[in-house]
Motif scaffolding. Structure first.
Motif, PDB file in Angstrom:
ATOM      1  N   THR B 247       5.484   5.522  -0.843  1.00  0.00           N
ATOM      2  CA  THR B 247       4.548   5.745  -1.941  1.00  0.00           C
ATOM      3  C   THR B 247       3.604   4.549  -2.046  1.00  0.00           C
ATOM      4  O   THR B 247       3.908   3.472  -1.533  1.00  0.00           O
ATOM      5  CB  THR B 247       5.296   5.907  -3.268  1.00  0.00           C
ATOM      6  N   PRO B 248       2.460   4.739  -2.714  1.00  0.00           N
ATOM      7  CA  PRO B 248       1.549   3.610  -2.900  1.00  0.00           C
ATOM      8  C   PRO B 248       2.250   2.412  -3.530  1.00  0.00           C
ATOM      9  O   PRO B 248       2.020   1.276  -3.135  1.00  0.00           O
ATOM     10  CB  PRO B 248       0.482   4.172  -3.837  1.00  0.00           C
ATOM     11  N   TRP B 251       4.457   0.592  -1.066  1.00  0.00           N
ATOM     12  CA  TRP B 251       3.580  -0.119  -0.118  1.00  0.00           C
ATOM     13  C   TRP B 251       3.040  -1.400  -0.759  1.00  0.00           C
ATOM     14  O   TRP B 251       3.065  -2.471  -0.161  1.00  0.00           O
ATOM     15  CB  TRP B 251       2.450   0.831   0.289  1.00  0.00           C
ATOM     16  N   ASN B 252       2.597  -1.296  -2.018  1.00  0.00           N
ATOM     17  CA  ASN B 252       2.059  -2.468  -2.705  1.00  0.00           C
ATOM     18  C   ASN B 252       3.108  -3.548  -2.883  1.00  0.00           C
ATOM     19  O   ASN B 252       2.847  -4.729  -2.668  1.00  0.00           O
ATOM     20  CB  ASN B 252       1.532  -2.078  -4.099  1.00  0.00           C
TER      21      ASN B 252
END
Lengths: 65, 908
Positions: B247-248, B251-252
Motif C-alpha cells: 500500500t502507499p 511504501w512510505n
C-alpha cells in the motif's frame, strides 16, 4: 553560491519525493511492459537514474567554478 | 562442493582484507592517507549494502515484488540533502570530537549521560538482530554450497560443530583486530575503511556477475525473462505494487525507515561522519553512492523471478543468488556469489561492531567503572589506553555472541529482510532527537529522553517481544490477547490498528509517540545551561567553525591531577603532546602553574572525549575539576552581551565609514582654503609691492623738488611734476582695479544687465580712445557688420573690457607703424570681438599666464613692465561673468589677437 546550490538540491529532493510516491507511482503500477520490461520496474529505475544525474550535474557544476 | 574449499576461499579472502588494511594503515602511520578520496568515501558508504541486500532482497522480492527497492530509494532520495545535512553533521562532529551517534545525540543535549546510555542501548539491542542476519546469511551460504540438492542435514548436536559459530568467532576476531587496533583520538581507522571500500567492489561485482549470468545466460535477456514471468501468474503479480499488496502507506514507511537508517545506523554514522577525512568528499558521494545502490539492485528482481520460476517454493528464496548458478552447474560462479555475500556480511559486521563497541565502552562501561570505583585512586580498574581497548574487544565479542544467540533462537523463523527491518525501526527511534537536535534549538534533554524511551518501549513491545514469543522464549498469550488480556494492547494491532503489517504498524506508533513526546516535553521544560550552549553550537555550527567552543564553563583543576587523569586514559606520550599543544596554542607555560584554567580543562576534556566519549569525559573531568556554577541568568547575560557587542560593532563600523568620508571632505575643503589663503597672501604681497614702486618714485621726486626748488630749472621741474602726476595716476588706477577685483570676485556689485548693441558700443568706445591711439602714433581700424549685435550685459563693465583690450593693443603695438584692428561680428549664436595688434606678440609660454593676476609682459622696447598686471584678469573675469570666453592667439613678432566671445541676446 552555496546557498543557491542548497536550494537547487532542496528542490531536487522535493520533486523526486513526489516522483517516488503515490499517486504518481500508482499511475504506472499496472500490468504492461515498455521495451519488454514491466512498467513499474522501468519507471522506478529510470527516475532513480534521473535523480542521480540531476544531483551529479548540480554538484559538479559548482566544482568547476 | 567441499567445505574445505569454501572455508579455504573465505580464509584467503579474509587474509586479503588483512593485507589491504595492514598496508593502508602502514601508510597512514607515515602520514600518507590512501583513503582520502571521494570515491573511496562513496564506496565505504556502501557498507549499507549487507547480506540483506545480497541475499535478502532477492528473498523479499519473491513475496513483495519491487517493494524491496524502498530500502534503497530512501537513501538515494536523501542524497540531495546530504550537502546540508551530512556536512553539518561532519562539521559538528569534528568540532566536538564526536565518535559515535550516541556521542552526537548526548553532546547535543548537554553531554547528558542518560541520553548516551539510552541511545547506546537502543543501538546495541536494536542492531543485534541485524548482525544476526549476517551470520545467518553466511551459514546459509555455506549450507547451500555444500548441500545443494540434498535434503537438509540434521542440526549439529554441539554448538562447536555449527559453522555459524565458527563464522561468528572469525568475524569477531577480524573486527577486534581492525576496529580496535589503537586508541585513535578521532576514532579513525584508515585500514578498516580501505578494506570496506574493497569489499564494496567485491560484492557489487559478484552480484552483477550472478545477475548477468541469470538474465543473459539462463534466459535470453530482460525481455525474455520478463515475458516468461508475465506468462506465469505466480510471478506476474510480483511486477506491480498492487499484486504484492504494497500500500502507499507501507511504501512510505519503508522509504522513511531506510532514509533514517542511512544517517542513523551506527555503522553509517561511523563511516560517513567519524571516518570522513574531508567534508569536500561529500558532494561527489552524493551521486556516486546512489549510483552504486542502483547498480547492485538492477538484477534483484530478475534473479528473484528466475529463482521462483526454476525452484518454485522448494528452496529458501534467500539463497537464490547461490542456488541458481549451482542449478546450472556453474559451481565457480556460485562460489564467487558466496564470497560476495560473505564480503557484504563481513563489512557490515566489522563496522557495526566497531561502532557499537565504541559506544558501549564509552557510554556504559567507562561511566560504570568511574562511578563504582572512586576514580583517581591507584587501584583503578581503568588503567591506561590498553585497558580501554580491551573493554572494546570484549564488547565486540559479547555483541557478536548475542547476535549468534538471537539467530539461533529467534532469527531462524524469519527471513532476512524481516529481521533487518526490525533493526531499522529501532534505529529510526533516534531520528526525532537527532534531527530535531540539529535544527530545533528549543529541544531539551528531557524531551529527548521522553521521546527515546517511549519510542524504544513501543518498538520492543511491537516487534522483538512478539517474535521472541513466537520462538518460545516468552509466553505467547500477550500476542494473541494483548497484555493483561487487554485487546487494545495486542502488539500487532495496537489500539485496534490491525490492517498494517508488523513493521509498518510498529514504525507508525513508535515514531508517532516518540516525536510527539519529544516535542511536547521539550516545549514544557527548561533547558539546562550546558544544554543551551550545546544547542546553539549544534544548530548554528557555522558560527563556531574556526573559533573555540563558547567558554561558558568556568572550571579549574590542579595541573598535576589533570595530567594524571590524561595519563590514565590516553597514555603518557599523548598527554605530553596535548599539554605541549595547549602551551603552543595559548602561548602560556604550564611548568610553574598550579591551577589549570577553564580553557585548559575544556581542551583536555575535548581530547579525552575523543577517547571515551563526551559524556564520560565530562564525568571524569568532574572528578578533578571544580566547577563554578553558572546560573541561567549569567548564561543569558553572556549570550546577550555577545549579541549586543555584535550589534554595537556593526553600528560602529557604519559610523566609522561615515567619519572617513567626512574626514576626506574636510581635508579637501581645508586644502582649498589653504590654497585660497595662499592666493590672498600672494595677492596682497604683489599689490603692496606694486604700490611701493610709484610711491617711492613720488616720494623721492617730491623730496628733490622740495629740497632743490631753487636750483631746479623750470623745464626739469615740469618734467618731475609730470612724473608725479603719472605715478599718482598709476596708484589710483591700481587701487581702482584692486577694488574692482574685490567687487567682482565677492559679487558685491551685481551686474546691471541691459539690452546693448555690441557694434555700437565698440564703435563708441573706440572713438573715445582714438585720441590715445593718435598720441602713441598708432592707427585704429574698425571693421565688422553694420547690423546691430544685441547682447545682454552690464554697459560699464563691457566698456571696461573694450577699453582694456584696446589700450593694451595700443600699448603693445609696433612703435613706429602701430596698427590696431578691431573687428566685431557673429559666429553661430555668439558675438565675436577681435582686437589685433602688430606688436612683438606674446611668447607661447606666457599665453596661458597672461590672464592670471599680476602677470606683466616686459615690452622689449620699453624695458620695464607697463600697467598693473590686473587688466586682463579683470577682463577675463567680466567676460566669464557674462557667460562668454576670452582667448588669445599670437606668434612672436607677428602681433597678438584677443578674441572675446559673448552669447547673442536671443541665445541667452
Amino acid at each position: 553560491m552555496a546557498d543557491e546550490r542548497n536550494s537547487k538540491l532542496l528542490i531536487t529532493f522535493a520533486v523526486f519525493l513526489f516522483l517516488f510516491n503515490f499517486p504518481i507511482i500508482g499511475m504506472v503500477d499496472r500490468q504492461g511492459t515498455w521495451l519488454g520490461m514491466p512498467l513499474l520496474f522501468i519507471y522506478l529505475f529510470f527516475v532513480w537514474l534521473l535523480l542521480i544525474a540531476v544531483v551529479a550535474v548540480i554538484v559538479s557544476r559548482k566544482n568547476k567554478n | 562442493m567441499g567445505l574445505s574449499l569454501i572455508v579455504g576461499c573465505s580464509l584467503a579472502y579474509i587474509s586479503l582484507l588483512f593485507v589491504i588494511a595492514w598496508w593502508v594503515d602502514k601508510h597512514a602511520d607515515q602520514g600518507k592517507s590512501l583513503v582520502s578520496s571521494p570515491y573511496v568515501y562513496a564506496l565505504s558508504l556502501a557498507v549499507y549494502c549487507t547480506a540483506w541486500t545480497f541475499f535478502g532482497s532477492v528473498g523479499r522480492a519473491t513475496t513483495g515484488g519491487l517493494s524491496f527497492l524502498g530500502v534503497y530509494l530512501g537513501p538515494s532520495l536523501l542524497a540531495p540533502l546530504w550537502y546540508m545535512l551530512l556536512r553539518k553533521m561532519i562539521l559538528i562532529s569534528k568540532n566536538q570530537r564526536i565518535t559515535s551517534i550516541a556521542d552526537f545525540i548526548s553532546a547535543r543535549y548537554g553531554k547528558n549521560a542518560t541520553i548516551a546510555v539510552l541511545v547506546t542501548l537502543i543501538a546495541v539491542l536494536g542492531i543485534v538482530p541485524y548482525i544476526s542476519i549476517q551470520l545467518k546469511a553466511v551459514a546459509f551460504g555455506i549450507n547451500t554450497l555444500t548441500h545443494f540438492g540434498e535434503s537438509p542435514p540434521p542440526p549439529p548436536v554441539h554448538f562447536w560443530l555449527d559453522a555459524g559459530f565458527w563464522i561468528t568467532i572469525a568475524m569477531a576476531l577480524f573486527t577486534a583486530v581492525f576496529g580496535t587496533r589503537k586508541l585513535d583520538p578521532n576514532e579513525r581507522h584508515e585500514g578498516l575503511v580501505a578494506a570496506i571500500a574493497f569489499e564494496s567492489i567485491v560484492k557489487l561485482l559478484a552480484f552483477l556477475a550472478v545477475g548477468i549470468f541469470v538474465t543473459f545466460v539462463i534466459y535470453g535477456g530482460f525481455g525474455d525473462l520478463f515475458s516468461k514471468a508475465i506468462a506465469n501468474p505466480d510471478t506476474a503479480r510480483l511486477l506491480s505494487f498492487e499484486g504484492t499488496g504494497t500500500t502507499p502507506f507501507t511504501w512510505n514507511i519503508l522509504c522513511l525507515l531506510s532514509l533514517f537508517a542511512i544517517i542513523l545506523l551506527p555503522r553509517q554514522f561511523h563511516i560517513s561522519v567519524v571516518e570522513n577525512t574531508s567534508p569536500r568528499h561529500v558532494p561527489k558521494a552524493m551521486w556516486v553512492f546512489p549510483l552504486y545502490l542502483l547498480l547492485i539492485n538492477v538484477f534483484v528482481l530478475p534473479i528473484a523471478l528466475a529463482g521462483k520460476m526454476t525452484f518454485g517454493a522448494a528452496i529458501d528464496p534467500d539463497t537464490f543468488v547461490i542456488s541458481l548458478p549451482l542449478s546450472q552447474g556453474a559451481g565457480w560462479l556460485a562460489l564467487a556469489a558466496f564470497i560476495g555475500g560473505f564480503s557484504a556480511a563481513t563489512s557490515m559486521v566489522v563496522v557495526e561492531a566497531t561502532a557499537l563497541s565504541i559506544m558501549f565502552s564509552n557510554h556504559i562501561v567507562v561511566p560504570m567503572l568511574i562511578k563504582t570505583r572512586r576514580f583517581g585512586g591507584e587501584t583503578s580498574l581503568v588503567d591506561g589506553a590498553s585497558r580501554l581497548l580491551d573493554i572494546r574487544r570484549v564488547s565486540i565479542l559479547l555483541m557478536l555472541f548475542l547476535a549468534y544467540l538471537y539467530q539461533k533462537t529467534v532469527g531462524n523463523t524469519y527471513d532476512l529482510v524481516s529481521v533487518g527491518l526490525i533493526s531499522f525501526t529501532a534505529v529510526a527511534q533516534l531520528a526525532p532527537a537527532f534531527i530535531g537536535g540539529m535544527y530545533w534549538k528549543r529541544a531539551t534533554n528531557q524531551g529527548a529522553v521522553a521521546g527515546l524511551i517511549v519510542g524504544f518501549v513501543l518498538w520492543a513491545y511491537c516487534l522483538p517481544l512478539p517474535s521472541m514469543a513466537k520462538a518460545g522464549l516468552l509466553p505467547g498469550s500477550f500476542v494473541e490477547n494483548g497484555l493483561f488480556g487487554l485487546s487494545f494492547l495486542k502488539p500487532y494491532a495496537l489500539f485496534g490498528l490491525s490492517d498494517l503489517d508488523p513493521i509498518t504498524h510498529a514504525a507508525f506508533w513508535s515514531l508517532l509517540f516518540n516525536t510527539w513526546l519529544y516535542a511536547i516535553v521539550s516545549i514544557n521544560t527548561k533547558p539546562s545551561t550546558l544544554n543551551l550552549t550545546q544547542a546553539d553550537l549544534f544548530v548554528n555550527i557555522h558560527k563556531y567553525i574556526g573559533g573555540q567552543e563558547a567558554d561558558v564553563l568556568k572550571r579549574e583543576a590542579k595541573v598535576d591531577e589533570l595530567r594524571r587523569l590524561l595519563n590514565r586514559f590516553l597514555g603518557e606520550a599523548r598527554t605530553i603532546g596535548i599539554f605541549n599543544e595547549y602551551q603552543a596554542m595559548s602561548g602560556t607555560s604550564l611548568s610553574g602553574q598550579q591551577v589549570a584554567q577553564a580553557d585548559l580543562v575544556n581542551f583536555a576534556e575535548t581530547h579525552l572525549a575523543g577517547a571515551i566519549g563526551a559524556a564520560s569525559a565530562r564525568l571524569v573531568m568532574d572528578s578533578v575539576a571544580k566547577e563554578e556554577n553558572i546560573t541561567m541568568d549569567e548564561v543569558m547575560r553572556i549570550l546577550e552581551q555577545t549579541r549586543e557587542a555584535v550589534e554595537h560593532g556593526r553600528l560602529m563600523e557604519a559610523k566609522n565609514t561615515e567619519l572617513k568620508t567626512l574626514t576626506l571632505q574636510l581635508t579637501a575643503a581645508n586644502e582649498q582654503l589653504k590654497n585660497l589663503d595662499r592666493l590672498k597672501a600672494d595677492f596682497i604681497t604683489t599689490v603692496t609691492h606694486e604700490l611701493r614702486t610709484p610711491v617711492t618714485s613720488i616720494k623721492s621726486l617730491s623730496k628733490i623738488i622740495l629740497d632743490y626748488s631753487d636750483e631746479l630749472d623750470a623745464v626739469r621741474k615740469q618734467e618731475y611734476l609730470q612724473i608725479l602726476v603719472t605715478e599718482s595716476d598709476r596708484i589710483s588706477r591700481l587701487i581702482n582695479q584692486v577694488l574692482d577685483i574685490e567687487k567682482i570676485e565677492t559679487n558685491e556689485a551685481p551686474l546691471q544687465i541691459e539690452h546693448l548693441d555690441l557694434s555700437e558700443l565698440v564703435w563708441h568706445t573706440a572713438t573715445g580712445i582714438s585720441q590715445l591711439a593718435a598720441e602713441r602714433g598708432a592707427q585704429l581700424h574698425l571693421s565688422g557688420t553694420e547690423s546691430p549685435l544685441p547682447v545682454m550685459a552690464d554697459r560699464d563693465r563691457l566698456v571696461q573690457v573694450i577699453v582694456n583690450l584696446l589700450s593694451n593693443a595700443i600699448k603693445f603695438c609696433d612703435t613706429e607703424n602701430g596698427r590696431v584692428e578691431v573687428q566685431v561680428g557673429r559666429r553661430g549664436r555668439m558675438v565675436v570681438l577681435t582686437v589685433r595688434d602688430n606688436g612683438a606678440g606674446i611668447p607661447p609660454a606666457m599665453q596661458r599666464m597672461i590672464f592670471d593676476k599680476f602677470t606683466q609682459l616686459h615690452s622689449p622696447a620699453k624695458g620695464k613692465p607697463q600697467g598693473t598686471g590686473l587688466g586682463l584678469y579683470i577682463t577675463k573675469t567680466i567676460v566669464e561673468k557674462h557667460g562668454g570666453s576670452i582667448r588669445v592667439e599670437s606668434e612672436p613678432g607677428k602681433g597678438a589677437a584677443f578674441e572675446v566671445l559673448l552669447p547673442l541676446e536671443s541665445a541667452v
